[in-house]
Design an enzyme around this catalytic site. Structure first.
Site, PDB file in Angstrom:
ATOM      1  N   GLY A 155     113.462  14.245  99.405  1.00  0.00           N
ATOM      2  CA  GLY A 155     112.857  14.383  98.053  1.00  0.00           C
ATOM      3  C   GLY A 155     111.744  14.670  97.854  1.00  0.00           C
ATOM      4  O   GLY A 155     110.616  15.350  98.602  1.00  0.00           O
TER       5      GLY A 155
ATOM      6  N   GLU B 199     122.751  18.963  92.427  1.00  0.00           N
ATOM      7  CA  GLU B 199     121.182  19.571  92.474  1.00  0.00           C
ATOM      8  C   GLU B 199     120.632  19.296  90.685  1.00  0.00           C
ATOM      9  O   GLU B 199     119.348  19.291  90.776  1.00  0.00           O
ATOM     10  CB  GLU B 199     120.889  20.921  92.761  1.00  0.00           C
ATOM     11  CG  GLU B 199     119.796  21.066  93.622  1.00  0.00           C
ATOM     12  CD  GLU B 199     119.695  20.401  95.051  1.00  0.00           C
ATOM     13  OE1 GLU B 199     118.935  19.661  95.301  1.00  0.00           O
ATOM     14  OE2 GLU B 199     120.569  20.552  95.581  1.00  0.00           O
TER      15      GLU B 199
ATOM     16  N   THR C  74     120.288  22.058 101.009  1.00  0.00           N
ATOM     17  CA  THR C  74     120.498  20.859 100.457  1.00  0.00           C
ATOM     18  C   THR C  74     121.850  20.764  99.619  1.00  0.00           C
ATOM     19  O   THR C  74     122.018  21.612  99.130  1.00  0.00           O
ATOM     20  CB  THR C  74     119.542  20.224  99.763  1.00  0.00           C
ATOM     21  OG1 THR C  74     119.628  19.024  99.005  1.00  0.00           O
ATOM     22  CG2 THR C  74     118.803  21.242  98.692  1.00  0.00           C
TER      23      THR C  74
ATOM     24  N   THR D 126     118.590  15.852 102.606  1.00  0.00           N
ATOM     25  CA  THR D 126     118.828  17.479 102.803  1.00  0.00           C
ATOM     26  C   THR D 126     118.582  17.494 104.334  1.00  0.00           C
ATOM     27  O   THR D 126     118.620  16.594 105.252  1.00  0.00           O
ATOM     28  CB  THR D 126     118.025  18.260 101.763  1.00  0.00           C
ATOM     29  OG1 THR D 126     118.399  19.700 102.394  1.00  0.00           O
ATOM     30  CG2 THR D 126     116.565  18.062 102.142  1.00  0.00           C
TER      31      THR D 126
HETATM   32  N1  GLU Z   1     117.046  17.810  95.802  1.00  0.00           N
HETATM   33  C1  GLU Z   1     115.847  17.603  96.672  1.00  0.00           C
HETATM   34  C2  GLU Z   1     114.813  18.246  96.240  1.00  0.00           C
HETATM   35  O1  GLU Z   1     115.014  19.592  96.136  1.00  0.00           O
HETATM   36  C3  GLU Z   1     116.123  17.832  98.173  1.00  0.00           C
HETATM   37  C4  GLU Z   1     116.946  16.707  98.686  1.00  0.00           C
HETATM   38  C5  GLU Z   1     116.110  15.743  99.327  1.00  0.00           C
HETATM   39  O2  GLU Z   1     115.573  14.834  98.789  1.00  0.00           O
HETATM   40  O3  GLU Z   1     116.106  15.694 100.575  1.00  0.00           O
HETATM   41  O4  GLU Z   1     113.761  18.131  96.087  1.00  0.00           O
END
Ligand code: GLU
Length: 640
Positions: free
Chosen positions: A545, A501, A480, A462
């Site tokens: 993440g 997501e 993101t 993101t």
């Molecule tokens: N989907 C991930 C989260 O909300 C964000 C994306 C990422 O990993 O940078 O933790």
């Protein structure tokens, strides 16, 4: 500068950036990635550190009194700086940066996604969270990521499927933020993005990060034909230095400018989104359920951020970051609480003693995270228990100072330290409670199988950006679409990518993070504003993440415990570990520390980079230092 911190300082970084980048459009933009010309790639752009004892690479650093923007891309930073120069405040600026990022890094964030936004309003002297996390549509079901045999659908098939698309929140957050805190109309804030997307407007050159992401995704079926045509026109993937033109996206942004966000949430764009989620999913064999009604029902949640103090050797800080449905706030708070009494500053920053304690604290915190956390609108999460002093002390005592132990990977029982009775954590628990004759649905965390979270092997990417203005307003925003290019589904004729997501939910139902209609998937996103003596001190956040939590925690410790300046704190090599014996260590973690960690039972792999932080530090005189992480060539800028 803290002990053993890298040698680089901001003047060095400015000199280096001049050598590395042969053209610059605006001199106030400093950074290794500022304005790449055709085919020009900054030296050392993607590989972070050589092994230890080599000078650290340079972050982009800027200093100014009147305002600051730090983002991952120079043209997004530039769009924000223009808003500041035209009298906009930090909130207006952040919104313009977000729209510009949608264009220059369409694979990382945008109106098809969501995120978490923290605003410090100087007038109110208060921090407000605008939670714009995507929600599951009403038609989503707990077992929607299982196949007919009850097995989890493989991750690639899950994340490129219409079922993975959550109802987007980014545009709603932009609108609410400006109405609540801003002073520049949304249509003006869209203008730089429109010019960046439109043919004949501001030229956008594909950078190394986008080119690499296109190359990684173009041939495996991840991108729908519409998306392929934008990023690989005529079948030729765009490469670094090529021009990126996004006519459909420009038209969509013009529609939103002229007709308002209603066109997106209940009008013609909403219809196209719903049709695409269902239709694109059909072509991928299963159906997403999102309807125009789901889009119309969406709203952001306005909340107060978490609150945790850390009394470090260098600074006593208060850390404010997001509460559920991200795990970031609670997990960072617990990590800091676990580490505080170790007085880590007594050790060399790059020693076994520090890395080992960090790793063990990460594992303790992630064991609890994956057992207990979910969307607090739907599940009872023991956040007070997780941060209770007695509980944290007991958890800390599990850490063996010399050896990695599996005991740190088992969840504890924070509900035993949580005020009030637990009412439920999931439909499974309610059923179990009925079976046990326990009307309240209470359960004890002990005795449950530790849960795994399938998101771990698939860290998305993101973006984090942050702004500040002359009045003292500050914004920290992580945005993101989950994986790079999100679901890979572009809305035909509209030019923006849809998120995936909902793959942040557990694919296997039964836990607090199972899929439920209108629920928000558990995140790790951690946009943070730190205060000191009651005033804003610094902002920070990162993609990555789960590793977002590790990146932010380590930067906070580098400042508060080890006394580093913010540039060094971001440059300092990071480690990442969560659920098993595995540990990722950035190049730059010394060989002897790696050897000691392996000897103690950790299983260390060396990696090029972990996270990509952007930050603003507020100096004692009220001026700002903006820092953008060298790991992805970000850019910090201020009004000239
Ligand atoms: N989907 C991930 C989260 O909300 C964000 C994306 C990422 O990993 O940078 O933790």
């Amino acid at each position: 500068m803290g002990q053993d911190s890298p040698e680089a300082d901001s003047s060095d970084s400015a000199d280096e950036s001049t050598e590395r980048v042969r053209t610059t459009k605006r001199t106030f933009l400093q950074g290794t990635g500022a304005t790449l010309g055709a085919g020009m790639v900054p030296v050392g752009a993607s590989s972070a550190f050589e092994r230890s004892n080599v000078a650290s690479p340079s972050n982009a650093v800027a200093e100014a009194a009147d305002g600051m923007v730090s983002s991952v891309h120079p043209q997004a930073t530039e769009a924000g700086v223009e808003v500041l120069e035209n009298g906009g405040n930090a909130i207006d600026t952040a919104v313009a940066v977000q729209f510009a990022l949608n264009v220059v890094q369409p694979h990382s964030s945008g109106i098809g996604g969501g995120g978490f936004t923290l605003v410090y309003s100087a007038a109110e002297d208060e921090i407000t969270a605008i939670d714009n996390r995507e929600r599951a549509p009403l038609g989503a079901q707990p077992d929607m990521f299982l196949d007919n045999q009850g097995e989890e659908v493989p991750f690639f098939d899950r994340h490129t499927n219409g079922k993975a698309v959550g109802v987007p929140g980014t545009l709603k957050a932009a609108d609410v933020a400006v109405k609540r805190f801003g002073r520049t109309p949304l249509d003006e804030l869209l203008q730089p993005a429109i010019e960046l997307a439109a043919p004949g407007g501001r030229t956008v050159t594909v950078d190394e990060f986008l080119a690499g992401s296109i190359a990684d995704n173009v041939d495996d079926g991840a991108l729908t034909p519409t998306a392929r045509e934008v990023f690989a026109p005529g079948g030729d993937p765009l490469e670094a230095g090529d021009e990126l033109v996004q006519s459909d996206l420009a038209d969509t942004l013009r529609t939103i400018r002229d007709d308002g966000i209603g066109s997106f949430y209940k009008g013609e764009i909403a219809e196209d989104i719903a049709e695409t989620v269902q239709g694109a999913a059909r072509s991928r064999k299963t159906g997403g359920s999102m309807t125009v009604d789901d889009l119309g029902r969406y709203n952001v949640a306005i909340t107060r951020p978490t609150y945790e103090t850390y009394d470090g050797d260098a600074h006593e800080i208060t850390v404010r970051t997001m509460r559920s449905p991200t795990s970031g706030g609670y997990v960072i708070a617990q990590i800091l609480a676990l580490l505080e009494s170790f007085d880590l500053a007594q050790y060399d920053r790059r020693s076994f003693d520090v890395y080992h304690r960090l790793i063990e604290a990460f594992q303790l915190a992630f064991a609890d995270r994956n057992e207990y956390l979910g969307d607090e609108e739907f599940v009872d999460i023991p956040w007070q228990g997780l941060l209770d002093d007695e509980y944290v002390d007991a958890r800390r005592r599990i850490i063996d100072p010399e050896t990695a132990t599996s005991a740190t990977r088992e969840p504890g029982d924070p509900f035993a330290h949580q005020p009030g009775g637990q009412y439920y954590t999931s439909p499974r628990d309610i059923e179990q409670a009925k079976h046990d004759g326990n009307a309240s649905g209470a359960r004890n965390g002990k005795g449950n199988e530790p849960r795994t979270n399938s998101a771990v092997a698939h860290p998305g990417q993101t973006t984090h950006f942050t702004t500040a203005d002359a009045e003292g307003n500050v914004v920290s925003w992580t945005s993101t679409i989950e994986q790079l290019f999100g679901s890979g589904i572009m809305v035909p004729g509209r030019g923006f990518m849809l998120n995936n997501e909902l793959t942040d939910f557990d694919a296997t139902p039964g836990g607090p993070n199972e899929v439920q209609p209108e629920k928000r998937p558990l995140s790790s996103t951690s946009p943070t504003i730190v205060t000191r003596d009651g005033d804003p001190f610094l902002t920070v956040g990162s993609p990555g993440g789960w590793s977002i939590i590790h990146t932010v925690s380590q930067i906070l410790l580098n400042v508060a415990e080890f006394g580093m300046d913010i540039d060094d704190a971001i440059a300092e090599p990071r480690v990442y570990s969560a659920t098993g014996t595995w540990v990722d260590a950035e190049n730059g973690v010394p060989d002897d520390a790696v050897d000691e960690l392996n000897a103690a039972g950790h299983d260390v792999s060396t990696v090029d980079s972990i996270g990509n932080a952007q930050s603003i530090l507020v100096k004692e005189d009220g001026g700002y230092v903006g820092v953008a992480d060298h790991r992805r060539n970000g850019s910090a800028g201020s009004p000239s």
